[in-house]
Design a protein around this motif. Structure first.
Motif, PDB file in Angstrom:
ATOM      1  N   LEU A  77      16.193   3.196 -11.008  1.00  0.00           N
ATOM      2  CA  LEU A  77      14.679   3.109 -11.506  1.00  0.00           C
ATOM      3  C   LEU A  77      13.229   3.057 -10.303  1.00  0.00           C
ATOM      4  N   ILE A  78      14.350   2.306  -9.742  1.00  0.00           N
ATOM      5  CA  ILE A  78      13.238   1.903  -8.438  1.00  0.00           C
ATOM      6  C   ILE A  78      12.776   3.070  -7.187  1.00  0.00           C
ATOM      7  N   HIS A  79      14.465   3.461  -6.833  1.00  0.00           N
ATOM      8  CA  HIS A  79      13.970   4.821  -5.903  1.00  0.00           C
ATOM      9  C   HIS A  79      13.394   6.143  -6.207  1.00  0.00           C
ATOM     10  N   GLU A  80      13.547   5.792  -8.827  1.00  0.00           N
ATOM     11  CA  GLU A  80      11.884   6.880  -9.284  1.00  0.00           C
ATOM     12  C   GLU A  80      10.735   6.652  -8.583  1.00  0.00           C
ATOM     13  N   TYR A  81      10.313   5.432  -7.726  1.00  0.00           N
ATOM     14  CA  TYR A  81       8.975   5.530  -7.795  1.00  0.00           C
ATOM     15  C   TYR A  81       8.591   5.399  -6.746  1.00  0.00           C
ATOM     16  N   LEU A  82      10.119   5.116  -5.669  1.00  0.00           N
ATOM     17  CA  LEU A  82       9.522   4.875  -3.688  1.00  0.00           C
ATOM     18  C   LEU A  82       9.091   6.377  -3.500  1.00  0.00           C
ATOM     19  N   VAL A 101      10.202  -9.063  -4.343  1.00  0.00           N
ATOM     20  CA  VAL A 101       9.233  -8.659  -5.275  1.00  0.00           C
ATOM     21  C   VAL A 101       8.772  -7.234  -5.220  1.00  0.00           C
ATOM     22  N   LEU A 102       8.579  -6.429  -4.908  1.00  0.00           N
ATOM     23  CA  LEU A 102       8.465  -4.567  -4.969  1.00  0.00           C
ATOM     24  C   LEU A 102       8.920  -4.213  -6.223  1.00  0.00           C
ATOM     25  N   GLY A 103      10.853  -4.540  -6.284  1.00  0.00           N
ATOM     26  CA  GLY A 103      11.153  -4.280  -7.145  1.00  0.00           C
ATOM     27  C   GLY A 103      10.668  -5.078  -8.364  1.00  0.00           C
ATOM     28  N   GLY A 104      10.259  -5.822  -8.871  1.00  0.00           N
ATOM     29  CA  GLY A 104       9.859  -6.590  -9.799  1.00  0.00           C
ATOM     30  C   GLY A 104       8.925  -5.882 -10.519  1.00  0.00           C
ATOM     31  N   LEU A 105       8.111  -5.655  -9.539  1.00  0.00           N
ATOM     32  CA  LEU A 105       6.403  -4.818  -9.664  1.00  0.00           C
ATOM     33  C   LEU A 105       7.062  -3.651 -10.299  1.00  0.00           C
ATOM     34  N   ILE A 106       7.877  -3.048  -9.519  1.00  0.00           N
ATOM     35  CA  ILE A 106       8.031  -1.518 -10.289  1.00  0.00           C
ATOM     36  C   ILE A 106       8.808  -1.891 -11.873  1.00  0.00           C
ATOM     37  N   MET A 111       3.837  -2.665   0.745  1.00  0.00           N
ATOM     38  CA  MET A 111       4.054  -2.770  -0.292  1.00  0.00           C
ATOM     39  C   MET A 111       3.189  -1.179  -0.743  1.00  0.00           C
ATOM     40  N   SER A 112       2.077  -1.457  -0.247  1.00  0.00           N
ATOM     41  CA  SER A 112       1.423   0.010  -1.050  1.00  0.00           C
ATOM     42  C   SER A 112       1.935   1.205   0.139  1.00  0.00           C
ATOM     43  N   VAL A 113       2.560   1.658   0.685  1.00  0.00           N
ATOM     44  CA  VAL A 113       2.749   2.337   1.556  1.00  0.00           C
ATOM     45  C   VAL A 113       3.962   3.076   0.663  1.00  0.00           C
ATOM     46  N   TYR A 114       5.094   2.111   0.380  1.00  0.00           N
ATOM     47  CA  TYR A 114       6.392   3.087   0.322  1.00  0.00           C
ATOM     48  C   TYR A 114       6.412   3.029  -1.497  1.00  0.00           C
ATOM     49  N   VAL A 115       5.309   2.721  -2.432  1.00  0.00           N
ATOM     50  CA  VAL A 115       5.491   3.207  -3.456  1.00  0.00           C
ATOM     51  C   VAL A 115       4.485   4.542  -3.690  1.00  0.00           C
ATOM     52  N   ASP A 116       4.809   5.225  -4.711  1.00  0.00           N
ATOM     53  CA  ASP A 116       4.232   5.907  -5.477  1.00  0.00           C
ATOM     54  C   ASP A 116       3.509   5.978  -6.568  1.00  0.00           C
ATOM     55  N   PHE A 117       2.499   5.331  -6.753  1.00  0.00           N
ATOM     56  CA  PHE A 117       1.132   5.214  -6.902  1.00  0.00           C
ATOM     57  C   PHE A 117       0.204   5.505  -6.121  1.00  0.00           C
ATOM     58  N   ASN A 118      -1.516   5.246  -7.183  1.00  0.00           N
ATOM     59  CA  ASN A 118      -2.142   5.783  -6.452  1.00  0.00           C
ATOM     60  C   ASN A 118      -2.529   4.466  -5.784  1.00  0.00           C
ATOM     61  N   THR A 119      -2.704   4.370  -4.045  1.00  0.00           N
ATOM     62  CA  THR A 119      -2.797   2.801  -3.038  1.00  0.00           C
ATOM     63  C   THR A 119      -3.878   3.364  -2.466  1.00  0.00           C
ATOM     64  N   LEU A 120      -3.654   1.890  -1.979  1.00  0.00           N
ATOM     65  CA  LEU A 120      -5.634   1.252  -0.980  1.00  0.00           C
ATOM     66  C   LEU A 120      -4.482   0.228   0.231  1.00  0.00           C
ATOM     67  N   HIS A 121      -4.428   0.517   0.936  1.00  0.00           N
ATOM     68  CA  HIS A 121      -4.188  -0.169   2.530  1.00  0.00           C
ATOM     69  C   HIS A 121      -5.106  -0.536   3.086  1.00  0.00           C
ATOM     70  N   THR A 122      -5.642  -1.803   2.801  1.00  0.00           N
ATOM     71  CA  THR A 122      -7.304  -2.431   3.218  1.00  0.00           C
ATOM     72  C   THR A 122      -7.024  -3.321   3.915  1.00  0.00           C
ATOM     73  N   THR A 123      -8.044  -3.930   4.770  1.00  0.00           N
ATOM     74  CA  THR A 123      -8.423  -4.770   5.550  1.00  0.00           C
ATOM     75  C   THR A 123      -7.905  -6.636   5.516  1.00  0.00           C
ATOM     76  N   HIS A 124      -7.399  -7.038   6.112  1.00  0.00           N
ATOM     77  CA  HIS A 124      -6.384  -8.235   6.175  1.00  0.00           C
ATOM     78  C   HIS A 124      -7.856  -9.062   5.483  1.00  0.00           C
ATOM     79  N   GLY A 125      -7.657  -9.827   4.209  1.00  0.00           N
ATOM     80  CA  GLY A 125      -8.158 -10.656   3.621  1.00  0.00           C
ATOM     81  C   GLY A 125      -9.168 -10.499   1.951  1.00  0.00           C
ATOM     82  N   ARG A 126      -9.589  -8.645   2.519  1.00  0.00           N
ATOM     83  CA  ARG A 126     -10.439  -8.466   1.548  1.00  0.00           C
ATOM     84  C   ARG A 126     -10.450  -7.156   0.463  1.00  0.00           C
TER      85      ARG A 126
END
Ligand code: TPP
Ligand code: SF4
Ligand code: SF4
Ligand code: SF4
Lengths: 74, 275
Positions: free
Chosen positions: B8-13, B32-37, B62-77
């Motif tokens: 299942l997890i592999h299907e989301y990567l 944690v990523l596994g639990g979230l998926i 985490m946002s890099v590896y998983v196939d949702f809509n993702t946004l990798h933002t700045t530190h703290g924001r």
């Protein structure tokens, strides 16, 4: 008449390219199904002892171990 | 038959990314990523209904590896970007993953205000009690007395209790789990996703390399054992002397309240302003 006994058996797949030999699956398996190879990766040594609890699968940080269930008639 | 977890997890990567992932052996981020998926799958959300927003840090990967809509933002924001997304696209489920440095040190103010406003966001704080990515400096959640590159004589600062802070700041749902308690973790994230309003799940995680190595827990198995032995379920903790649980991780649901949700009031204001 021969008696049929249904027993659950589990298959174990280790994705060796992804495993980082952290030792978590080996240490916490309640049935001590795995041994460790010299690098620290799991070897499926006692698959018949597996109870299918999925601890290894839930805790492998690298998604490198997979448990499958197969129903068998002995 | 139980659902095959790893399959299942592999299907989301995102399999066009480099695997194995970048995290060190035994790092809790993967757990944690596994639990979230699994939680997202259990709730029945499609990949396109979810936005995963992260900040900078090991956990931010985490946002890099998983196939949702993702946004990798700045530190703290990350929470500020996530609030913007929720205001413009309220129909999406917004999940924010932050490290403890990300969420509590540089981003602490955003955290308490997002909780106070009760914005409908699901925050997951991966609390490995250290700045992992930048080389093991103490964070605002490093325990008193613990060793870090910047506290070679032991930390003289006191740790923020993340979850308790979120409770008093006004979050609708607050829970704590550890990466040893992976099934509980999955359940807490699932409950958070289902809850209206600001939800926070604090995950006590393992950083064997930057935290463990300096605190006699370099072996990932030792770190996991430490989490196992130092956690107390909320129900049990309630019956114990506060002195006994002082240095323990109290795990389970810490707050679950009904209150007005920012987004819903905001949409009403929008309607009123038109008439
Ligand atoms: C504005 C800004 N300040 C500082 C940094 C440097 N920096 C990158 S990650 C990080 C802290 C990482 O710790 P944490 O947020 O706990 O995440 P972890 O790596 O432990 O998952 C810092 C200080 C940065 N990238 N941007
Ligand atoms: S499923 Fe449980 S018993 Fe079977 S190998 Fe994994 S940890 Fe061991
Ligand atoms: S838990 Fe995963 S990465 Fe760690 S040794 Fe086992 S299979 Fe390898
Ligand atoms: S430095 Fe720590 S948090 Fe970062 S990947 Fe390594 S173990 Fe994980």
């Amino acid at each position: 008449m021969e008696e049929t006994r249904r027993e659950k058996r589990y298959g174990h797949t280790i994705f060796r390219d992804w495993c980082k030999q952290c030792g978590i699956c080996v240490a916490f398996c309640p049935k001590k199904v795995f041994d460790r190879d010299p690098k620290g990766a799991p070897i499926v040594a006692r698959p018949q002892d597996c109870i299918g609890c999925r601890f290894c699968e839930l805790h492998c940080p690298d998604f490198a171990i997979s448990i499958t269930e197969k129903d068998q008639r002995n | 038959m139980k659902k095959p977890i790893t399959k299942l997890i592999h299907e989301y990567l995102r399999h066009d990314k480099k695997f194995p992932h970048v995290w060190c052996p035994g790092c809790g981020n993967g757990i944690v990523l596994g639990g979230l998926i699994r939680a997202i799958d259990a709730v029945g959300l499609s990949k396109d209904q979810v936005v995963l927003v992260s900040g900078i840090g090991c956990s931010g990967r985490m946002s890099v590896y998983v196939d949702f809509n993702t946004l990798h933002t700045t530190h703290g924001r990350a929470l500020t970007f996530a609030t913007g997304i929720k205001l413009v696209k309220p129909e999406l489920t917004v999940v924010v993953v932050m490290g403890d440095g990300d969420a509590l040190s540089i981003g602490g103010n955003h955290l308490i205000h997002a909780a106070r406003r009760n914005v409908d966001i699901n925050a997951i704080i991966v609390n490995n009690q250290i700045y992992g990515m930048t080389g093991g400096q103490f964070s605002s959640t490093t325990p008193y007395g613990a060793y870090a590159t910047t506290s070679p004589y032991g930390n003289i600062e006191h740790a923020f209790p993340i979850s308790e802070l979120a409770v008093v700041a006004g979050a609708s749902f607050v829970a704590r789990a550890t990466v040893y308690h992976a099934q509980l973790l999955e359940g807490m994230i699932e409950a958070a996703l289902k809850k209206r309003g600001f939800s926070l799940v604090e995950v006590i995680s393992t950083c064997p390399v930057q935290y463990g190595r300096r605190n006699k827990l370099a072996d990932p198995v030792a770190m996991m054992t430490y989490l196992k032995e130092n956690s107390v379920k909320k129900e049990k903790a309630d019956t114990m002397d506060p002195k006994e649980i002082k240095d323990k991780f109290v795990i389970g649901i810490l707050a679950d309240v009904e209150k007005p949700v920012y987004m819903e009031d905001y949409l009403q204001v929008k309607e009123k302003s038109k008439s």
